[in-house]
Design an enzyme around this catalytic site. Sequence first.
Site, PDB file in Angstrom:
ATOM      1  N   ARG A  25      30.415   4.247  44.471  1.00  7.78           N
ATOM      2  CA  ARG A  25      30.566   4.463  45.913  1.00  7.78           C
ATOM      3  C   ARG A  25      31.434   3.341  46.459  1.00  7.78           C
ATOM      4  O   ARG A  25      31.067   2.167  46.359  1.00  7.78           O
ATOM      5  CB  ARG A  25      29.206   4.421  46.603  1.00  7.78           C
ATOM      6  N   GLY A  38      12.855   3.681  52.579  1.00 14.04           N
ATOM      7  CA  GLY A  38      12.170   2.393  52.421  1.00 14.04           C
ATOM      8  C   GLY A  38      11.611   1.803  53.698  1.00 14.04           C
ATOM      9  O   GLY A  38      10.954   0.760  53.667  1.00 14.04           O
ATOM     10  N   ARG A  85      18.591  18.919  50.213  1.00 10.75           N
ATOM     11  CA  ARG A  85      19.991  18.988  50.645  1.00 10.75           C
ATOM     12  C   ARG A  85      20.899  18.637  49.465  1.00 10.75           C
ATOM     13  O   ARG A  85      20.420  18.191  48.422  1.00 10.75           O
ATOM     14  CB  ARG A  85      20.241  17.971  51.765  1.00 10.75           C
ATOM     15  N   HIS A 136      15.073   4.643  39.102  1.00 13.60           N
ATOM     16  CA  HIS A 136      15.082   5.787  40.016  1.00 13.60           C
ATOM     17  C   HIS A 136      15.862   6.908  39.350  1.00 13.60           C
ATOM     18  O   HIS A 136      17.078   6.825  39.200  1.00 13.60           O
ATOM     19  CB  HIS A 136      15.728   5.383  41.344  1.00 13.60           C
ATOM     20  N   LYS A 141       2.978   2.992  52.399  1.00 12.31           N
ATOM     21  CA  LYS A 141       4.161   3.827  52.681  1.00 12.31           C
ATOM     22  C   LYS A 141       3.951   4.652  53.949  1.00 12.31           C
ATOM     23  O   LYS A 141       2.839   5.111  54.201  1.00 12.31           O
ATOM     24  CB  LYS A 141       4.406   4.808  51.522  1.00 12.31           C
TER      25      LYS A 141
END
Length: 447
Positions: free
Chosen positions: A337, A165, A291, A208, A158
């Site tokens: 969405r 990602g 945020r 997730h 990572k």
Amino acid sequence: MFEKVLIANRGEIALRIHRACREMGIRTVAVHSTADADAMHVRLADECVCIGPPAAAKSYLNIPAIISAATITNADAIHPGVGFLSENADFADIVEEHGFVFIGPSPEHMRIMGDKVTAKMTMKRLGIPTVAGSEGPVADETSALKAARDLGYPVLVKATAGGGGRGMKPAYSEEDLRQALPLAKAEAKAAFGNDSVYLERLLTRPRHIEIQVLGDGKGNVVHLGERDCSLQRRHQKILEEAPSPALNSEERAAIGRIVTYAMKQLGYKSAGTVEFLYQDGAFSFIEMNTRLQVEHPITEMISDIDLVREQIRIAAGAELALRQEDIVISGHAIECRINAEDPETFAPSPGLVTDYHAPGGLDVRVDSALYSGYTVPPYYDSLIAKLVVKGRTRNEALMRLRRALEEYVIGGIKTTIPLHARLIAEPDFLNGEYDIHWLEGFLGLRK
Ligand code: MV4
């Protein structure tokens, strides 16, 4: 309280922030590119300032233009919205240096969470469970191979500067890792200008799950439960729901307590989201978003708390009025969405909206800046609407969502509405049985 807030964003999120300001008696300043002169967020705001040409780098990311707009309109505070400058700690510093209030966390906390290795070390120290990994960045191939041998394969390389990602490569063997390391470094260098990488044990089929928090920077922190954001394609979330169908109430309470304790220790201010991978009953921290998030409405629907209003109150110096015991999570919310994209190929589909009719009725919320006659510009993110529904149960929410998707008319452009209609008819989805890879499998994509 502020008298005037400048909203440094566009589209549905600019409208969302405008609505919170209006209900608080705060006047609003919209900023816009030349491509957005006809946008709804510009029409509704009290004042507007054109800050540059269509390219975001020259308008919505143009810090001197935004500061100038705040100066000439005599704004008190700046809300960065989501994306664009919302996680830019230098921007937050500049805003404050010019005498405006940044509606968000402290720049220091933004910097900590912006660096993924520092974020992980900080969270681990605060008692948050993390994925087993290298202690900090890996300097070279030799130390990477050693770290991976200790962790056991498979591992994930990572980027320290990471997110979204990019600069992320899995390795199932030493040979894989020797190949993945330079590739991940090159990708990280290109994306972030920083080739530092670290290793983690690869979780192969996680969900997730993210926890919403609110803190006032004075040690008061509450959590507002979790969202399940596992349904994604190429790191773009497609549909989110709250609560997660995977958690029971004990797991929910336990992770909520852990996160709240950590955020109290940190003295976190504003809205934030702590992101986890969840697999085999265990949570592992991956990132913290400092945020507001696109999917915040599902939390608002089940908690009855206006997150943007709370952000603004906190930024104005108020103490958090909420206590954990006052927060009641009830029912189930789902967000679709809706993107201006071909629902099969995901090719962008900007252009003229010839017809527009949004669904309504009990517990149906549409956050969108669209209107009939509006032209979706080709320059920005393709998100054009968020359809959010709530039901007393998950099944009630699903029935309501099916009905609302049927009602929604967006003519003239292609949208992902048909994709959502297909998705919510799938048995795995109906059963809540999905992980972060499920949607790409359903779409026949596979990476
Ligand atoms: C992981 C992972 C598996 N194992 N870490 C993707 C971007 C960044 N937010 C972290 N990500 C992941 N980290 C370990 N140790 C899988 C992902 C991941 C992912 C995470 C959340 C949502 C969607 C994802 C899609 C692909 C990979």
